[in-house]
Design a protein around this motif. Structure first.
Motif, PDB file in Angstrom:
ATOM      1  N   ASP A  15       0.802  -1.214   0.000  1.00  0.00           N
ATOM      2  CA  ASP A  15       0.000   0.000   0.000  1.00  0.00           C
ATOM      3  C   ASP A  15       0.839   1.271   0.000  1.00  0.00           C
ATOM      4  N   THR A  16       2.164   1.169  -0.185  1.00  0.00           N
ATOM      5  CA  THR A  16       2.998   2.353  -0.322  1.00  0.00           C
ATOM      6  C   THR A  16       2.681   3.004  -1.667  1.00  0.00           C
ATOM      7  N   PRO A  17       2.267   4.270  -1.660  1.00  0.00           N
ATOM      8  CA  PRO A  17       1.900   4.899  -2.928  1.00  0.00           C
ATOM      9  C   PRO A  17       3.126   5.193  -3.784  1.00  0.00           C
ATOM     10  N   SER A  18       2.907   5.327  -5.055  1.00  0.00           N
ATOM     11  CA  SER A  18       3.983   5.723  -5.951  1.00  0.00           C
ATOM     12  C   SER A  18       3.940   7.239  -6.117  1.00  0.00           C
ATOM     13  N   ALA A  22      -0.081  22.231  -4.242  1.00  0.00           N
ATOM     14  CA  ALA A  22      -0.849  20.990  -4.118  1.00  0.00           C
ATOM     15  C   ALA A  22       0.073  19.807  -3.835  1.00  0.00           C
ATOM     16  N   LEU A  23       1.212  19.737  -4.534  1.00  0.00           N
ATOM     17  CA  LEU A  23       2.170  18.658  -4.284  1.00  0.00           C
ATOM     18  C   LEU A  23       2.678  18.689  -2.845  1.00  0.00           C
ATOM     19  N   GLU A  24       2.989  19.869  -2.356  1.00  0.00           N
ATOM     20  CA  GLU A  24       3.479  20.005  -0.982  1.00  0.00           C
ATOM     21  C   GLU A  24       2.422  19.549   0.022  1.00  0.00           C
ATOM     22  N   GLU A  25       1.173  19.948  -0.194  1.00  0.00           N
ATOM     23  CA  GLU A  25       0.100  19.580   0.733  1.00  0.00           C
ATOM     24  C   GLU A  25      -0.148  18.075   0.729  1.00  0.00           C
ATOM     25  N   ILE A  26      -0.162  17.474  -0.438  1.00  0.00           N
ATOM     26  CA  ILE A  26      -0.359  16.023  -0.536  1.00  0.00           C
ATOM     27  C   ILE A  26       0.796  15.284   0.130  1.00  0.00           C
ATOM     28  N   THR A  84       0.246  15.302   3.810  1.00  0.00           N
ATOM     29  CA  THR A  84      -0.838  14.413   4.248  1.00  0.00           C
ATOM     30  C   THR A  84      -0.388  12.952   4.287  1.00  0.00           C
ATOM     31  N   HIS A  85       0.647  12.624   3.518  1.00  0.00           N
ATOM     32  CA  HIS A  85       1.180  11.258   3.519  1.00  0.00           C
ATOM     33  C   HIS A  85       2.350  11.098   4.492  1.00  0.00           C
ATOM     34  N   GLY A  86       2.601  12.149   5.285  1.00  0.00           N
ATOM     35  CA  GLY A  86       3.609  12.040   6.332  1.00  0.00           C
ATOM     36  C   GLY A  86       5.014  12.475   5.945  1.00  0.00           C
ATOM     37  N   TYR A  87       5.170  13.111   4.796  1.00  0.00           N
ATOM     38  CA  TYR A  87       6.491  13.592   4.376  1.00  0.00           C
ATOM     39  C   TYR A  87       6.628  15.070   4.726  1.00  0.00           C
ATOM     40  N   ARG A  88       7.867  15.505   4.918  1.00  0.00           N
ATOM     41  CA  ARG A  88       8.120  16.898   5.273  1.00  0.00           C
ATOM     42  C   ARG A  88       7.732  17.835   4.144  1.00  0.00           C
TER      43      ARG A  88
END
Length: 146
Positions: free
Chosen positions: A6-9, A36-40, A43-47
């Motif tokens: 389930d790790t997204p690409s 939008a890229l930064e916000e997404i 939300t997936h737990g990346y800085r």
């Protein structure tokens, strides 16, 4: 480093960012592509997006995933079922899929007797069409999302 199924690409996150931009534009609060890229990514737990992009795997887009409800034809007989196995072929162009049918499928071409299958394993391309053909030229399997 290992990844679960389930790790997204990166492509998945880019698609999510595009949908986010469209949603925000529709609500009158537009975002730039990079916002939008930064916000997404967050939300997936990346800085930030750069961290996410460096950590995410470059994977082949998989059109079918374990647990997905599917429908189609097997030996020209219609079916619905559950995808219980997916394996990428060595050529990276096809998938071996295992399908548990909701109802058994009669795989005989004649009505004189019946041979029912509850589960099958088949190879399909990225479009869900089997490269293996029947005697009449039809693909062994056509697979679609249900």
């Amino acid at each position: 480093m290992s990844f679960s199924l389930d790790t997204p690409s990166a492509q998945t996150l880019k698609s999510e960012a595009k949908m986010l931009r469209e949603e925000r534009a529709a609500s009158g609060k537009p975002l730039t592509h990079s916002e939008a890229l930064e916000e997404i990514a967050r939300t997936h737990g990346y800085r930030d997006w750069n961290t996410a992009r460096a950590a995410l795997p470059d994977r082949v887009a998989v059109p079918f995933q374990v647990g997905m409800r599917v429908k189609g034809t097997y030996l020209e007989q219609p079916f619905t079922g559950l995808l219980i196995g997916v394996q990428l072929a060595h050529n990276m162009q096809a998938f071996t899929v295992t399908i548990q049918f909701d109802e058994p499928v009669n795989v005989t071409p004649t009505f004189m007797f019946a041979a029912y299958r509850h589960r099958v394993v088949s190879t399909v391309d990225i479009n869900g069409i089997s490269p293996a053909l029947r005697g009449n030229g039809e693909p062994q399997m056509r697979l679609f999302r249900a």
